[in-house]
Structure formats: structure tokens, C-alpha cells
Design a protein around this motif. Structure first.
Motif, PDB file in Angstrom:
ATOM      1  N   ARG A 225      33.703  97.735 -76.523  1.00 41.93           N
ATOM      2  CA  ARG A 225      35.116  97.913 -76.147  1.00 41.93           C
ATOM      3  C   ARG A 225      36.031  97.202 -77.137  1.00 41.93           C
ATOM      4  N   PRO A 226      37.204  97.805 -77.405  1.00 42.56           N
ATOM      5  CA  PRO A 226      38.128  97.220 -78.381  1.00 42.56           C
ATOM      6  C   PRO A 226      38.946  96.083 -77.780  1.00 42.56           C
ATOM      7  N   ILE A 227      39.127  95.010 -78.556  1.00 42.70           N
ATOM      8  CA  ILE A 227      40.011  93.919 -78.173  1.00 42.70           C
ATOM      9  C   ILE A 227      40.753  93.443 -79.424  1.00 42.70           C
ATOM     10  N   THR A 228      41.843  92.747 -79.200  1.00 40.17           N
ATOM     11  CA  THR A 228      42.602  92.158 -80.304  1.00 40.17           C
ATOM     12  C   THR A 228      42.645  90.654 -80.116  1.00 40.17           C
ATOM     13  N   ILE A 229      42.279  89.915 -81.183  1.00 40.64           N
ATOM     14  CA  ILE A 229      42.313  88.461 -81.071  1.00 40.64           C
ATOM     15  C   ILE A 229      43.095  87.871 -82.247  1.00 40.64           C
ATOM     16  N   THR A 230      43.742  86.752 -81.988  1.00 38.86           N
ATOM     17  CA  THR A 230      44.483  86.026 -83.022  1.00 38.86           C
ATOM     18  C   THR A 230      43.645  84.827 -83.456  1.00 38.86           C
ATOM     19  N   ILE A 231      43.357  84.764 -84.738  1.00 37.68           N
ATOM     20  CA  ILE A 231      42.510  83.711 -85.295  1.00 37.68           C
ATOM     21  C   ILE A 231      43.375  82.669 -85.997  1.00 37.68           C
ATOM     22  N   HIS A 232      43.200  81.410 -85.632  1.00 34.78           N
ATOM     23  CA  HIS A 232      43.885  80.308 -86.316  1.00 34.78           C
ATOM     24  C   HIS A 232      42.913  79.709 -87.338  1.00 34.78           C
ATOM     25  N   LEU A 233      43.282  79.802 -88.600  1.00 28.32           N
ATOM     26  CA  LEU A 233      42.409  79.356 -89.685  1.00 28.32           C
ATOM     27  C   LEU A 233      42.521  77.852 -89.916  1.00 28.32           C
ATOM     28  N   GLN A 234      41.498  77.278 -90.543  1.00 28.18           N
ATOM     29  CA  GLN A 234      41.485  75.848 -90.857  1.00 28.18           C
ATOM     30  C   GLN A 234      42.270  75.576 -92.141  1.00 28.18           C
ATOM     31  N   SER A 235      42.682  74.329 -92.309  1.00 31.36           N
ATOM     32  CA  SER A 235      43.334  73.932 -93.555  1.00 31.36           C
ATOM     33  C   SER A 235      42.506  72.918 -94.334  1.00 31.36           C
ATOM     34  N   LYS A 236      41.389  72.461 -93.746  1.00 29.10           N
ATOM     35  CA  LYS A 236      40.499  71.554 -94.468  1.00 29.10           C
ATOM     36  C   LYS A 236      39.080  71.703 -93.930  1.00 29.10           C
ATOM     37  N   SER A 237      38.115  71.299 -94.771  1.00 31.50           N
ATOM     38  CA  SER A 237      36.708  71.378 -94.379  1.00 31.50           C
ATOM     39  C   SER A 237      36.297  70.142 -93.592  1.00 31.50           C
ATOM     40  N   PHE A 238      35.347  70.331 -92.697  1.00 29.06           N
ATOM     41  CA  PHE A 238      34.828  69.228 -91.898  1.00 29.06           C
ATOM     42  C   PHE A 238      33.324  69.106 -92.123  1.00 29.06           C
ATOM     43  N   PRO A 239      32.795  67.894 -92.143  1.00 31.64           N
ATOM     44  CA  PRO A 239      31.340  67.735 -92.301  1.00 31.64           C
ATOM     45  C   PRO A 239      30.602  68.312 -91.100  1.00 31.64           C
ATOM     46  N   THR A 240      29.441  68.875 -91.355  1.00 31.01           N
ATOM     47  CA  THR A 240      28.628  69.431 -90.269  1.00 31.01           C
ATOM     48  C   THR A 240      27.375  68.589 -90.099  1.00 31.01           C
ATOM     49  N   LYS A 241      26.773  68.667 -88.925  1.00 31.18           N
ATOM     50  CA  LYS A 241      25.603  67.847 -88.618  1.00 31.18           C
ATOM     51  C   LYS A 241      24.392  68.265 -89.435  1.00 31.18           C
ATOM     52  N   GLU A 242      24.245  69.570 -89.635  1.00 30.87           N
ATOM     53  CA  GLU A 242      23.082  70.078 -90.341  1.00 30.87           C
ATOM     54  C   GLU A 242      23.477  70.553 -91.735  1.00 30.87           C
ATOM     55  N   GLU A 243      22.792  70.060 -92.738  1.00 26.16           N
ATOM     56  CA  GLU A 243      23.019  70.514 -94.095  1.00 26.16           C
ATOM     57  C   GLU A 243      22.287  71.833 -94.340  1.00 26.16           C
ATOM     58  N   GLU A 244      22.929  72.709 -95.105  1.00 27.97           N
ATOM     59  CA  GLU A 244      22.317  73.990 -95.445  1.00 27.97           C
ATOM     60  C   GLU A 244      21.132  73.754 -96.379  1.00 27.97           C
ATOM     61  N   GLN A 245      19.987  74.288 -96.023  1.00 32.81           N
ATOM     62  CA  GLN A 245      18.801  74.154 -96.862  1.00 32.81           C
ATOM     63  C   GLN A 245      18.719  75.296 -97.866  1.00 32.81           C
ATOM     64  N   ASN A 246      18.337  74.980 -99.099  1.00 32.63           N
ATOM     65  CA  ASN A 246      18.194  76.010-100.116  1.00 32.63           C
ATOM     66  C   ASN A 246      17.025  76.944 -99.825  1.00 32.63           C
ATOM     67  N   VAL A 247      15.981  76.401 -99.199  1.00 31.72           N
ATOM     68  CA  VAL A 247      14.772  77.185 -98.936  1.00 31.72           C
ATOM     69  C   VAL A 247      14.301  76.944 -97.506  1.00 31.72           C
TER      70      VAL A 247
END
Length: 434
Positions: A225-247
């Protein structure tokens, strides 16, 4: 010392090979030092070191409106002198230059100038020709988007995307009132890419980013079903708990191992060898580079040495041999439009070796070549490929401008994605069964 004495001395030196060798060696040392000194104290104009790079959001670049023209002219002159693909890609550089200057003459906004720089590099039609300084002021953090059959979906949304109101498998059908396909095509004029398919993909990946507004209105199809949402974007990056693994790796079944190599950077090779050690006894192995945008070509070369079955020609014409603990079973490699740079040199080596079967869609079409970093006198950093030592692989495949074709062309399917099935991985498993 008279002429006779000098001549006699030279004859003695010629008779003594060791002395001659010393003279030659000394001469080489002096020459190398001279070249080093010239590069050290008289560097080529505009060149920069990678550790110098500074990044700015589009509205805060260190160029004032009165300097837009001179800054752009510096970039243009370097491109004109150093960029090797102008003729090959049928680029009318003088026409692009004239059009940009007309726009700059009436330009007062730093954001507008940032967009012009992005557009200029996009016109070079090369993934590795790009700015290094300009960042999006607003964005959603994390990898959230996938493109299947030219339709755009949310895929494994980040915490930030979920907080913004998005859900897994949402299809984005409009962006700020414009159909998604039309928005992606228009936005692609700011995207540096070597092939149309990769340009479309990279453009779509920026739907949740913006240079001009912190809010986006998205038309979504959610659970039919179709919906419309308003997205509020970030202005800065935040650290995350898990680091992205290369492999990452896992056993798909009792006979099939799977290694996902997401990058050719940092410790990717070490992580790959650790993963391969766990899977080395299995008869079948799948190596996934669909999310791999590249990194260091030597990492891809070393990974290839763990998969080839004998002495082979590498992508650059050199000879490589299997590593002592190389994998002995059968290998399938998953690839796609995002596979770029050193991921592509890896793909060329593996395809031309005949030691792996490639499954998926064509790669991004740019192995990179020699990349140089430049800086304008006003502080804008950008990179340009200045060419390969060889324009093609040992078997004649062009190293820029054309995506590597898989052995089996297998596009992802929307119905599979919506049901949680990986079309390409499933195809690879079927090949092993055959």
C-alpha cells in the motif's frame, strides 16, 4: 692534471670492473637524490598528499564567490593536461568549460559552486575522477538502499533510517513529488561513474542525502500500500556500536563456504585468509564482491593468489603463483555494478585465469589506474586518474570504460528480494549442484 694523465686514469678505471660499478652506482644514487630533491622542494603545481585532504559541507567550502572562477580554472587546466580519457570518451571539454564559466559569472552561492564542481567531474565519465573535499550537509547514516530492476528499495536499514521512519523492503516510488526514476536520472548529472548502470546505482544510493535541504518527502510502497513519509536528515555522523567488517564469512551448507569481501582496504587480506582457513576443507567456495568498491590492488592480487590453481598472468601482465595454502576446491565469485577499482582488477585476474566462475551483473568499469590527488590554491581537493601503464589486461580487456561481464549474467529479481531470497547466491548454489 694534464690531458694524458686524465686519459690514463680513465683507462685504468675501465680496466677495473669494480671501479666502474662503483662509479655507475654512485651516479645512480646522485640521480635518484636529485630527482627526490626536485620533487621534494619543487613539487608539481597542484599536487597534494592524501593525508592533507580536508573535507567541507557544500555550503562551507573555503572558496569565496569572488574566487569561484579562478578556482574552477585551476581545476580545468589540470584536467586538460592530465586526464587521459578526453578523446576516448568523446568529451567536448571546451564546450563544458564555456558553459561552466557562464554559470559561474552569475553565481554567489557556495552550494551552487559545489554542485557545479560535482557536475564538472561527472562529465568526465570516470568513477575515479572526483572531488575529495565536498560532503553532503544532510544525510541518513548507513547503507540503506538497493536497486533491483531499476526500482529502489530500502534494504537492511540502519538504526538511523529506522528512526527516520523507514522499514526494510520499503519501495521508494517518489522523491519530493518526482518519480524515483526521474529523480535518479536527474541527480546522476552529479555522479562520477564510468558506465551508465553504475551511474544509475550510485545516484540512487544518494536518495537519502541532500545538498540543499534537511527534509525529504518520500512516496513509499509498504506491504503493498502507498504511503507518504517526511524524512528528517542528519547533519552530522554519530559513532555506532558495531564497526563495519571488511570481510565476513559463513558456511552456507556442509559443502559450500561463503566469504563476503566488502572492501580491498586495511586488513581485508588478513581477514580473508582467516575466513578461508575455516572453509578450506570444503569442496565449494563463494566469494562475494558485489558490495566491494575497491581499495588497494595488492590486496585483490593476494586474495587471487589464494584462489588460483597454478601460475597465472595477473591483470597488469605480471605473473602470480598460488599461495602455499591456496584453496583447492571450486570457486564462484558474485559481482555487480558496484564492484569497482581493485575489486575489478581482482575480477579480471580470476576470470582470465579460468579458475573461477563469475555470476551476477557487469562491474563498474573502472580499475583505477594511477590516481593523483590535486589541490587548488583555494583549498579544494580532487583526484584524477592519469592512466595505466597498460591500457588492457593480458587478454585484451580494457582497464577503463567497460564493465567486466560475468560468465553467467544473473540480475537480482524483485520478487526474490521481497521474499528474502538472494537471486544470485541461489543461482551460484544451483551451479555447484550441477
Amino acid at each position: 692534471m694534464n690531458r694524458f694523465s686524465i686519459t690514463l686514469l680513465l683507462h685504468k678505471c675501465i680496466m677495473k670492473k669494480s671501479v666502474v660499478l662503483m662509479i655507475v652506482t654512485f651516479g645512480l644514487i646522485v640521480s635518484i637524490f636529485a630527482v627526490f630533491a626536485l620533487n621534494r622542494w619543487y613539487p608539481t603545481h597542484g599536487h597534494a598528499d592524501w593525508d592533507e585532504v580536508q573535507q567541507f559541507t557544500a555550503g562551507k567550502i573555503p572558496v569565496n564567490p569572488k574566487d569561484f572562477r579562478s578556482d574552477f580554472e585551476e581545476i580545468f587546466e589540470q584536467v586538460k593536461k592530465k586526464y587521459p580519457y578526453i578523446t576516448k570518451k568523446h568529451i567536448n571539454l571546451d564546450s563544458i568549460h564555456a558553459t561552466c564559466l557562464q554559470r559561474i559569472d552569475t553565481m554567489q552561492s557556495k552550494v551552487a559552486y559545489s554542485l557545479l564542481i560535482m557536475e564538472f567531474f561527472a562529465n568526465l565519465k570516470c568513477t575515479h575522477a572526483n572531488n575529495e573535499s565536498i560532503l553532503y550537509p544532510w544525510f541518513i547514516q548507513g547503507d540503506n538502499i538497493t536497486v533491483i530492476e531499476n526500482r529502489v528499495f530500502i534494504n537492511h536499514p540502519s538504526v538511523f533510517a529506522i528512526k527516520a521512519g523507514l522499514q526494510d523492503k520499503d519501495e521508494i516510488v517518489t522523491v519530493d513529488g518526482v518519480s524515483t526514476n526521474k529523480w535518479v536520472m536527474h541527480n546522476s548529472k552529479y555522479v562520477s561513474a564510468s558506465t551508465d548502470a553504475t551511474r544509475y546505482l550510485l545516484s540512487a544510493l544518494t536518495i537519502l542525502c541532500s545538498y540543499t535541504s534537511s527534509i525529504k518527502t518520500l512516496g513509499i510502497i509498504r506491504h503493498g500500500r502507498p504511503i507518504t513519509i517526511t524524512i528528517h536528515l542528519q547533519s552530522k555522523s554519530f559513532p555506532t556500536k558495531e564497526e563495519e567488517q571488511n570481510v565476513t564469512w559463513r558456511m552456507v551448507s556442509s559443502k559450500v563456504g561463503y566469504i563476503n569481501v566488502k572492501s580491498m582496504q586495511d586488513n581485508a587480506y588478513t581477514e580473508f585468509t582467516k575466513a578461508l582457513k575455516h572453509l578450506s576443507k570444503l569442496p565449494y567456495l563463494i566469494v562475494d564482491v558485489r558490495q566491494n568498491g575497491g581499495g588497494n590492488s595488492w590486496i585483490g592480487d593476494n586474495i587471487a593468489q589464494n584462489l588460483i590453481k597454478g601460475k597465472r598472468r595477473n591483470w597488469n601482465g605480471s605473473t602470480i603463483s598460488p599461495s602455499p595454502n591456496s584453496y583447492k576446491g571450486k570457486v564462484i565469485i558474485l559481482m555487480g555494478n558496484y564492484s569497482c577499482s581493485s575489486a575489478e582488477t581482482f575480477l579480471i585476474t580470476m576470470k582470465e585465469s579460468g579458475d573461477a566462475v563469475l555470476v551476477g551483473t557487469s562491474s563498474a568499469g573502472d580499475t583505477g589506474g594511477v590516481i593523483c590527488l590535486f589541490k587548488t590554491s583555494h583549498g579544494i581537493f580532487y583526484r584524477l586518474p592519469v592512466g595505466h601503464s597498460s591500457g588492457s589486461s593480458p587478454k585484451g580487456f580494457p582497464l577503463e570504460g567497460k564493465g567486466i561481464s560475468p560468465n553467467y549474467l544473473v540480475p537480482m529479481k524483485v520478487n526474490d528480494f521481497l521474499s528474502g531470497k538472494d537471486t544470485q547466491l541461489s543461482y551460484a548454489l544451483q551451479l555447484f549442484q550441477k
